[in-house]
Design an enzyme around this catalytic site. Sequence first.
Site, mmCIF file in Angstrom:
data_model
loop_
_atom_site.group_PDB
_atom_site.id
_atom_site.type_symbol
_atom_site.label_atom_id
_atom_site.label_comp_id
_atom_site.label_asym_id
_atom_site.label_seq_id
_atom_site.Cartn_x
_atom_site.Cartn_y
_atom_site.Cartn_z
ATOM 1 N N SER A 42 49.064 58.181 38.401
ATOM 2 C CA SER A 42 50.208 57.991 37.495
ATOM 3 C C SER A 42 50.465 59.262 36.701
ATOM 4 O O SER A 42 51.621 59.623 36.437
ATOM 5 C CB SER A 42 49.929 56.833 36.540
ATOM 6 O OG SER A 42 49.723 55.648 37.247
ATOM 7 N N HIS A 51 48.290 52.665 44.069
ATOM 8 C CA HIS A 51 47.948 51.359 43.483
ATOM 9 C C HIS A 51 48.400 50.223 44.416
ATOM 10 O O HIS A 51 47.660 49.273 44.662
ATOM 11 C CB HIS A 51 48.672 51.154 42.146
ATOM 12 C CG HIS A 51 48.238 52.045 41.031
ATOM 13 N ND1 HIS A 51 49.140 52.764 40.263
ATOM 14 C CD2 HIS A 51 47.013 52.322 40.517
ATOM 15 C CE1 HIS A 51 48.480 53.437 39.332
ATOM 16 N NE2 HIS A 51 47.188 53.204 39.466
ATOM 17 N N LYS A 59 46.099 54.679 23.820
ATOM 18 C CA LYS A 59 46.954 55.477 24.692
ATOM 19 C C LYS A 59 48.410 55.323 24.284
ATOM 20 O O LYS A 59 48.801 54.340 23.656
ATOM 21 C CB LYS A 59 46.790 55.034 26.153
ATOM 22 C CG LYS A 59 45.519 55.543 26.816
ATOM 23 C CD LYS A 59 45.582 55.273 28.316
ATOM 24 C CE LYS A 59 44.319 55.720 29.029
ATOM 25 N NZ LYS A 59 44.326 55.322 30.447
HETATM 26 O O1 PNS Z 1 42.274 54.167 35.275
HETATM 27 P P1 PNS Z 1 43.096 53.174 34.505
HETATM 28 O O2 PNS Z 1 44.209 52.655 35.333
HETATM 29 O O3 PNS Z 1 43.634 53.721 33.206
HETATM 30 O O4 PNS Z 1 42.083 51.972 34.175
HETATM 31 C C1 PNS Z 1 42.237 51.108 33.109
HETATM 32 C C2 PNS Z 1 41.030 50.141 33.063
HETATM 33 C C3 PNS Z 1 41.224 49.194 31.923
HETATM 34 C C4 PNS Z 1 40.978 49.345 34.345
HETATM 35 C C5 PNS Z 1 39.729 50.920 32.884
HETATM 36 O O5 PNS Z 1 39.822 51.719 31.769
HETATM 37 C C6 PNS Z 1 38.528 50.014 32.771
HETATM 38 O O6 PNS Z 1 37.990 49.548 33.761
HETATM 39 N N1 PNS Z 1 38.108 49.763 31.528
HETATM 40 C C7 PNS Z 1 36.975 48.887 31.260
HETATM 41 C C8 PNS Z 1 36.746 48.853 29.800
HETATM 42 C C9 PNS Z 1 37.752 47.931 29.163
HETATM 43 O O7 PNS Z 1 37.664 46.734 29.288
HETATM 44 N N2 PNS Z 1 38.725 48.484 28.500
HETATM 45 C C10 PNS Z 1 39.757 47.691 27.879
HETATM 46 C C11 PNS Z 1 40.260 48.290 26.634
HETATM 47 S S1 PNS Z 1 40.985 49.860 26.903
#
Ligand code: PNS
Length: 166
Positions: free
Chosen positions: A128, A17, A41
């Site tokens: 992670s 990251h 989560k």
């Molecule tokens: O892979 P990660 O780090 O868990 O990514 C998290 C995130 C929010 C960047 C990814 O899930 C994403 O791009 N989500 C887009 C949809 C959204 O806006 N979700 C927010 C509520 S969970």
Amino acid sequence: MKTAVCPGSFDPITLGHLDIIKRASTLFDKVIVLVVVNPNKHPAFTAAERVEMIKKAVVGIENITVDSYEGLLIDYVRQVGAAAIVKGLRAMSDFEYEFQMALTNKKFLPCAETVFLTTGIQNMYLSSSLVKQVAQFNGDISDFVPTVLYDEIAARLIPKSDKGRE
Ligand code: PNS
């Protein structure tokens, strides 16, 4: 002034990251690292803890700020007027999900671009989840997380009964 948002769960932040965040900070005037809270989560670190950890990892880089948000990523991007969302890609297996997200975000906010940076080769396998898995069994995570955060992350993730063996 071009602002980019680097979103993620960052539970916890890894060297993978950090590499993406630092490279984004050389491409944009301002980078906001955004801890996106997913209520479905059960993270190991609270959003506030994750924000504080990221702040420690990017200390001294003047154009990076850190924030958290519970809601749709694209609503945050709109609120701050960011031009781009920056994501790291480790492998083709990341691509399918990220491509879907990028297209969805584009539909809701056409003026924001998703920019993919390829991971550094040394971080291709890092995540992670891997950090949590290795730590859970008292494996060495020192090559996976920022040095400044090692103690804090190990204290939370390595089971207490194993700590005396360090
Ligand atoms: O892979 P990660 O780090 O868990 O990514 C998290 C995130 C929010 C960047 C990814 O899930 C994403 O791009 N989500 C887009 C949809 C959204 O806006 N979700 C927010 C509520 S969970």
